[in-house]
Design a protein around this motif. Sequence first.
Motif, PDB file in Angstrom:
ATOM      1  N   VAL A  19      -3.241  -0.353   7.584  1.00  0.00           N
ATOM      2  CA  VAL A  19      -1.927  -0.992   7.646  1.00  0.00           C
ATOM      3  C   VAL A  19      -1.638  -1.312   9.107  1.00  0.00           C
ATOM      4  O   VAL A  19      -1.756  -0.440   9.972  1.00  0.00           O
ATOM      5  CB  VAL A  19      -0.824  -0.067   7.082  1.00  0.00           C
ATOM      6  CG1 VAL A  19       0.554  -0.679   7.269  1.00  0.00           C
ATOM      7  CG2 VAL A  19      -1.077   0.237   5.620  1.00  0.00           C
ATOM      8  N   ARG A  20      -1.283  -2.554   9.371  1.00  0.00           N
ATOM      9  CA  ARG A  20      -0.860  -2.955  10.717  1.00  0.00           C
ATOM     10  C   ARG A  20       0.633  -3.202  10.690  1.00  0.00           C
ATOM     11  O   ARG A  20       1.135  -4.006   9.916  1.00  0.00           O
ATOM     12  CB  ARG A  20      -1.587  -4.212  11.163  1.00  0.00           C
ATOM     13  CG  ARG A  20      -3.023  -3.955  11.463  1.00  0.00           C
ATOM     14  CD  ARG A  20      -3.687  -5.157  12.055  1.00  0.00           C
ATOM     15  NE  ARG A  20      -5.092  -4.865  12.290  1.00  0.00           N
ATOM     16  CZ  ARG A  20      -6.003  -5.774  12.496  1.00  0.00           C
ATOM     17  NH1 ARG A  20      -5.679  -7.058  12.493  1.00  0.00           N
ATOM     18  NH2 ARG A  20      -7.250  -5.433  12.702  1.00  0.00           N
ATOM     19  N   ILE A  21       1.344  -2.494  11.567  1.00  0.00           N
ATOM     20  CA  ILE A  21       2.788  -2.630  11.678  1.00  0.00           C
ATOM     21  C   ILE A  21       3.075  -3.308  13.012  1.00  0.00           C
ATOM     22  O   ILE A  21       2.753  -2.769  14.068  1.00  0.00           O
ATOM     23  CB  ILE A  21       3.487  -1.258  11.594  1.00  0.00           C
ATOM     24  CG1 ILE A  21       3.106  -0.564  10.272  1.00  0.00           C
ATOM     25  CG2 ILE A  21       4.988  -1.403  11.723  1.00  0.00           C
ATOM     26  CD1 ILE A  21       3.523   0.874  10.186  1.00  0.00           C
ATOM     27  N   VAL A  62       0.717  -1.487  15.680  1.00  0.00           N
ATOM     28  CA  VAL A  62       0.125  -0.163  15.505  1.00  0.00           C
ATOM     29  C   VAL A  62      -0.672  -0.198  14.205  1.00  0.00           C
ATOM     30  O   VAL A  62      -0.212  -0.735  13.203  1.00  0.00           O
ATOM     31  CB  VAL A  62       1.216   0.933  15.432  1.00  0.00           C
ATOM     32  CG1 VAL A  62       0.636   2.268  15.028  1.00  0.00           C
ATOM     33  CG2 VAL A  62       1.945   1.044  16.748  1.00  0.00           C
ATOM     34  N   THR A  63      -1.872   0.374  14.247  1.00  0.00           N
ATOM     35  CA  THR A  63      -2.716   0.454  13.061  1.00  0.00           C
ATOM     36  C   THR A  63      -2.595   1.847  12.472  1.00  0.00           C
ATOM     37  O   THR A  63      -2.747   2.845  13.178  1.00  0.00           O
ATOM     38  CB  THR A  63      -4.182   0.172  13.424  1.00  0.00           C
ATOM     39  OG1 THR A  63      -4.261  -1.086  14.080  1.00  0.00           O
ATOM     40  CG2 THR A  63      -5.057   0.148  12.187  1.00  0.00           C
ATOM     41  N   HIS A  85      10.039  -4.994   9.799  1.00  0.00           N
ATOM     42  CA  HIS A  85       8.824  -5.172  10.587  1.00  0.00           C
ATOM     43  C   HIS A  85       7.844  -5.999   9.758  1.00  0.00           C
ATOM     44  O   HIS A  85       7.830  -5.918   8.525  1.00  0.00           O
ATOM     45  CB  HIS A  85       8.164  -3.828  10.908  1.00  0.00           C
ATOM     46  CG  HIS A  85       8.870  -3.040  11.953  1.00  0.00           C
ATOM     47  ND1 HIS A  85       8.568  -3.139  13.283  1.00  0.00           N
ATOM     48  CD2 HIS A  85       9.875  -2.133  11.860  1.00  0.00           C
ATOM     49  CE1 HIS A  85       9.340  -2.323  13.977  1.00  0.00           C
ATOM     50  NE2 HIS A  85      10.151  -1.696  13.133  1.00  0.00           N
ATOM     51  N   LYS A  86       6.996  -6.772  10.428  1.00  0.00           N
ATOM     52  CA  LYS A  86       5.930  -7.472   9.726  1.00  0.00           C
ATOM     53  C   LYS A  86       4.822  -6.450   9.475  1.00  0.00           C
ATOM     54  O   LYS A  86       4.408  -5.730  10.383  1.00  0.00           O
ATOM     55  CB  LYS A  86       5.396  -8.622  10.564  1.00  0.00           C
ATOM     56  CG  LYS A  86       4.284  -9.384   9.896  1.00  0.00           C
ATOM     57  CD  LYS A  86       3.743 -10.481  10.783  1.00  0.00           C
ATOM     58  CE  LYS A  86       2.532 -11.098  10.130  1.00  0.00           C
ATOM     59  NZ  LYS A  86       1.847 -12.030  11.007  1.00  0.00           N
ATOM     60  N   VAL A  87       4.324  -6.388   8.222  1.00  0.00           N
ATOM     61  CA  VAL A  87       3.320  -5.403   7.838  1.00  0.00           C
ATOM     62  C   VAL A  87       2.155  -6.114   7.160  1.00  0.00           C
ATOM     63  O   VAL A  87       2.360  -6.943   6.274  1.00  0.00           O
ATOM     64  CB  VAL A  87       3.928  -4.348   6.870  1.00  0.00           C
ATOM     65  CG1 VAL A  87       2.877  -3.403   6.360  1.00  0.00           C
ATOM     66  CG2 VAL A  87       5.046  -3.589   7.552  1.00  0.00           C
ATOM     67  N   THR A  89       5.770   0.619   3.456  1.00  0.00           N
ATOM     68  CA  THR A  89       6.970   0.139   2.771  1.00  0.00           C
ATOM     69  C   THR A  89       8.229   0.465   3.568  1.00  0.00           C
ATOM     70  O   THR A  89       9.151  -0.353   3.652  1.00  0.00           O
ATOM     71  CB  THR A  89       7.061   0.777   1.369  1.00  0.00           C
ATOM     72  OG1 THR A  89       5.857   0.499   0.667  1.00  0.00           O
ATOM     73  CG2 THR A  89       8.232   0.230   0.587  1.00  0.00           C
ATOM     74  N   THR A  90       8.259   1.628   4.176  1.00  0.00           N
ATOM     75  CA  THR A  90       9.397   2.021   5.004  1.00  0.00           C
ATOM     76  C   THR A  90       9.592   1.045   6.157  1.00  0.00           C
ATOM     77  O   THR A  90      10.717   0.609   6.437  1.00  0.00           O
ATOM     78  CB  THR A  90       9.194   3.450   5.543  1.00  0.00           C
ATOM     79  OG1 THR A  90       9.044   4.335   4.441  1.00  0.00           O
ATOM     80  CG2 THR A  90      10.365   3.881   6.395  1.00  0.00           C
TER      81      THR A  90
END
Length: 122
Positions: free
Chosen positions: A117-119, A50-51, A74-76, A67-68
């Motif tokens: 940010v890509r989660i 998810v972006t 999760h890879k961020v 950060t959460t």
Amino acid sequence: MAEKLVRKLPTVKTMSHKKIKSTMYVKSGTPFKSATKRIDKLLNQCQRYVTVLGMGHSVTKTLAIATTYQERLHKVQVMTKTIEVLDEVVEDTESIDDSDSDIETKLKKRLLSGVEVRIFKV
């Protein structure tokens, strides 16, 4: 002469249908818990990641969300951006009456900082 801001124009978004379904925009007024719940829902629906996009004042909130999810293992990925936005301005002159509907406005370009940010799914 001073310039008066008339309105802020939205940024141009060029994305495919697939990217729209896996992208979330964070505003400064977005509640933190609502954002994390929505990202969880998007992560369950999407295949890879998810972006999350935030610009201007909402950069700190977007990084707090990242950060959460990093704490949840999760890879961020975090990427910084500079976004070009347009504002519609009118020159502030006292000789212009309110009845004059043909006031000339100009578009003024400015740059905003942003973050993407890509989660990724676990």
